[in-house]
Design an enzyme around this catalytic site. Sequence first.
Site, PDB file in Angstrom:
ATOM      1  N   ASP A   5       0.854  -1.191   0.000  1.00 11.35           N
ATOM      2  CA  ASP A   5       0.000   0.000   0.000  1.00 11.35           C
ATOM      3  C   ASP A   5       0.890   1.241   0.000  1.00 11.35           C
ATOM      4  O   ASP A   5       1.319   1.716   1.036  1.00 11.35           O
ATOM      5  CB  ASP A   5      -0.910   0.002   1.230  1.00 11.35           C
ATOM      6  CG  ASP A   5      -1.871   1.191   1.213  1.00 11.35           C
ATOM      7  OD1 ASP A   5      -1.732   2.058   0.327  1.00 11.35           O
ATOM      8  OD2 ASP A   5      -2.752   1.259   2.089  1.00 11.35           O
ATOM      9  N   HIS A  55       0.654   8.139   3.483  1.00 14.16           N
ATOM     10  CA  HIS A  55       1.372   7.514   4.597  1.00 14.16           C
ATOM     11  C   HIS A  55       2.863   7.858   4.638  1.00 14.16           C
ATOM     12  O   HIS A  55       3.567   7.395   5.529  1.00 14.16           O
ATOM     13  CB  HIS A  55       1.202   5.994   4.529  1.00 14.16           C
ATOM     14  CG  HIS A  55      -0.224   5.561   4.501  1.00 14.16           C
ATOM     15  ND1 HIS A  55      -1.088   5.776   5.552  1.00 14.16           N
ATOM     16  CD2 HIS A  55      -0.966   4.963   3.531  1.00 14.16           C
ATOM     17  CE1 HIS A  55      -2.287   5.310   5.236  1.00 14.16           C
ATOM     18  NE2 HIS A  55      -2.241   4.813   4.013  1.00 14.16           N
ATOM     19  N   ILE A  77      -0.015   9.572   8.101  1.00 19.60           N
ATOM     20  CA  ILE A  77      -0.645   8.711   9.102  1.00 19.60           C
ATOM     21  C   ILE A  77      -0.279   7.246   8.859  1.00 19.60           C
ATOM     22  O   ILE A  77       0.176   6.866   7.783  1.00 19.60           O
ATOM     23  CB  ILE A  77      -2.172   8.878   9.097  1.00 19.60           C
ATOM     24  CG1 ILE A  77      -2.759   8.524   7.716  1.00 19.60           C
ATOM     25  CG2 ILE A  77      -2.564  10.284   9.501  1.00 19.60           C
ATOM     26  CD1 ILE A  77      -4.278   8.516   7.666  1.00 19.60           C
ATOM     27  N   GLY A 115      -4.209   1.822   8.203  1.00 15.83           N
ATOM     28  CA  GLY A 115      -5.168   1.116   9.058  1.00 15.83           C
ATOM     29  C   GLY A 115      -4.824  -0.354   9.183  1.00 15.83           C
ATOM     30  O   GLY A 115      -4.927  -0.938  10.264  1.00 15.83           O
TER      31      GLY A 115
END
Length: 903
Positions: A804, A809, A824, A827
Amino acid sequence: MAELRFDGQTVVVTGAGGGLGKAYALFFASRGANVVVNDLGGSFKGEGNSSKAADVVVDEIRATGGKAVANYDSVENGENIIETAIKEFGRIDILLNNAGILRDVSFKNMTDADWDLIIKVHVKGSYKCARAAWPHFRKQKYGRVINTASSAGLFGSFGQCNYSAAKLSQVGFTETLAKEGYKYNIICNVIAPIAASRMTQTVMPPDILENLKPDWVVPLVAVLVHPSNKNETGSIFEVGGGHIAKLRWERAKGALLKTGPSLTPGAVLKRWKDVNDFSEPSYPTGVADFLTLLEEAQKLGDNDPGEPLDFTGRVALITGAGGGLGRSYALLFAKYGASVVVNDLVNPDDVVREIKQNGGKAVGNKASAEDGDAVVKAAIDAYGRIDIIINNAGILRDKAFTNMDDKLWDQVIAVHLRGTYKVTKAAWPYMLKQKYGRIVNTTSTSGIYGNFGQANYAAAKLGILGFSRALAREGAKYNIYVNTIAPNAGTNMTRSIMPEEMVQAFKPEQVAPMVVALSSDKVPKPPTGLLFEVGSGWHARTRWQRSGGHGFPVDVKLTPEDVVKAWSTIVNFDDGRADHPEDGQDGLKSIMNNMQNRSGGSKAAGGSSQEILENIEKAKKLNSEGSKFKYDDKDIILYNLGIGAKRTQLPLVYENSDSFQALPTFGVVPYFGAETPWNVDDILPNFNPMMLLHGEQYLEIRKFPIPTAATLVSYPKLVEVVDKGKSAIMVSGTTTKNAATGEDVFYNESSAFIRGSGGFGGPSKGTDRGAATAVHQPPKRQPDAVIEEATTEEQAALYRLNGDRNPLHVDPEFSKMGGFKIPILHGLCFFGISGKHVYQTYGPFKNIKVRFAGTVLPGQKLRTEMWKEGNKVIFQTIVVETGKPCIAGAGAELMGNSKPAKL
């Protein structure tokens, strides 16, 4: 239709050395205009200067037979730029205020230099150029002005308090110029462009940048500045990526309360639904009829007092509190128990005395709001903390724009806009530390709607709103709420522009209850980032309304003539497509949706509801050809490290360990990126990837032990699409098989929540699919087991290597666009960490289901709380620093005879 031409006209374009400014210059030259290409030649951060950027554009224009001249002045010296036009071409007809820089930094780290440079270029620069052109426009009874706002200004943007303030100031400035210029045939509009430039190329991915060329903005501007536009003035347009829409202010009907003693903060909060009731909205271009409202308010019965408020222990600082509104605020805060700091440049002492005589607590502070440090120091010295700021200090220096001088402009910007910034900046560290703050800033209807003779005041006041909206985004997670009011009251300041009987009638006491209410802990959600108009007992929220606009195919060159043909659609607010954008992502929504609009007929808006429903049923029946994923021990180790495996845990990091293994949640890696057999645009109306949130994840491990090397094939299927009204939930299920044996290894169900894609008539509830849809409520007892684990600052950078690679990110500029100050954590990374904690504590599990409830910043600590209920482990994961869950409603079904894993 005939081509829109500009023969014989002179266009001044600031910041024309590249990006949007260059596109303007080349276009207007191609349509016959004389062009002044202004560019300082500095970096997009405002550093350095060079004549090269402007010269290159001038050479390009001249090479095609056009007329152009370069100017290298900073926009602060606007008179020199306009003088270049007069000297070279004898006139100026069109001014495009386009020059801009970025100085993005969180408010905590912002310096005065960061603030001042942005205001100087964007606010003072636009004023200087327009002011220098204005006498020429008036004399020839012709002029066209375009000022430049941005979505950061319209909605507020994280890490851009300075830029948001500067950009929204342009709306108030433009609206005022439009009102003053109309009778002289001077037409002024403001645009919020989304266009690729040096300022945005660090923020947006290449495929999006390709469709955000400045060429998409130019045709709208050409229409607005053409002589044929006689009436579209004072307007705000959002433009880019082939989509154009108009924005206007929408005012709630509001709550009218009886004026007098029963008009209390509690009474205002009791009517909060009415304050925010847009069921009967109005679309004003100026101040409300406060005299009629006051007459109506006085006829009403006493107000329901609502819940009493208590500010005991809170410290409230009010600037400009020596009289008028500020005095009323100070007295009311003191009445409700707050310790009050009365700031006033002239005389705070009388109000302090008045508060003390009434039994309240207060200290005075005699300082300018521009000296924010000294103002806030008074609160800290007297009370040791600061909880509430009411930025109220202000002055008026009204003059028709044709008579406005730099001193009048600078004074108003300094006191209102810079003063608000300085006081707030000085208090911010204290509010961050105590994780509490309430800030009410003061705008004006003169800023919101523009007003004759108040170009300086309108720019300053709407700049304050832009600042407030950006600051609200930064403060929310720290329990610091920021709201803005546009008050109407008779004070010494307004005495110069109001008849005396109105000054007497419009009492400050009619405004103060709203300010105190907004400073309480009782404001219903959303409690921050809002704008209210208030006075005469009337309280109403004001927000943006945006037309549905028009989307042009992104594979066809857009011309001004195309824009003219679609004009009635662009400005139509009454065709049922208008919406109410609240943030930058909403602002981008229409533009991003238009990315799929091709001349072949693919419309991003999707088909009819019936088409969508039929497409969903077809998509459910489609079978995937399968996507291969080959991995070996290196990939297993990389995943394990990505979710926090330690070098001492040899079964996780050393391929020759007797117990070398993949952690169970590795099952989410092989299917990631598998090609789906359906097109999301076909099954969701208005699909925009920027509106997508990962809602839930279910993983079933169907092969034990998990192979540490294999070739797998993943087959995605559409499970269902749930219609939640304004949003949709799309559930996909992916079976991952071993290519060699055909055995199932994993099954994943992923639920995506997509804002803005509902309302197509689909089922409002999802089907029950057992463990995949189970919601696990934690028992009402202390957890049976708890594991805490700190993530590292490099966690997201490492985890992304599992597949990903979303820049959200890793790229700070991209994450800012999403509203996050730093990149961030994925998840699925903190899903893996939580799953690892369950595995370590209770052993292998057959399946695991989580709901994503919040974000995690790399470096934050996670706490997984677990309860064992039979063969299930119910768990939730909390971010220790914030106390908020990032995973909730989670559960894992254990294997028979599971024992804690030895790692």
